[in-house]
Design a protein around this motif. Structure first.
Motif: not given
Length: 125
Positions: A50-79
């Motif tokens: 809850v406090s993390g969501i409120i802090t993000k809202w105060k800083q960014l003005g939105t509570a929507v998740n930002q895109p993750q950094s880094g390259r996505p994994r090639k190997m899936t769970e099934r793989g």
């Protein structure tokens, strides 16, 4: 009321992200002058979330998740499951032959550098 052991087990491990609706509900409750503890008890979410969501809202003005950094994994769970099954079945195979086997069996376009995945699973080749 939940017992302490149930509550601890629910909090352990990584859980899914909250929906936009729940995040908006947290912000709405905050704007209605509810404390983080009250919001936490009301929505059954950890107080730190809850406090993390409120802090993000105060800083960014939105509570929507930002895109993750880094390259996505090639190997899936099934793989990864198929890789583990292949290594367990025949532990004498080289990494190159294991990679070729995975490419033919499940159609994954992975390089012969599956050693990292194998090592992360606890096997050594």
């Amino acid at each position: 009321m939940q017992t302490a052991s149930t509550n601890i087990c629910e909090r352990m491990g990584r859980s899914q992200e909250l929906s936009e609706f729940k995040r908006g509900t947290v912000i709405g409750c905050y704007l209605c002058n509810k404390s983080t503890r009250e919001i936490s008890l009301l929505l059954n979410i950890p107080q730190s979330t809850v406090s993390g969501i409120i802090t993000k809202w105060k800083q960014l003005g939105t509570a929507v998740n930002q895109p993750q950094s880094g390259r996505p994994r090639k190997m899936t769970e099934r793989g990864q499951r198929m890789l583990k099954r292949t290594v367990c079945r025949s532990c004498q195979l080289s990494a190159e032959s294991i990679a070729k086997d995975l490419q033919t069996s499940c159609g994954l376009q992975i390089s012969t550098a599956v050693r990292r995945e194998i090592h992360e699973m606890g096997f050594h080749c």
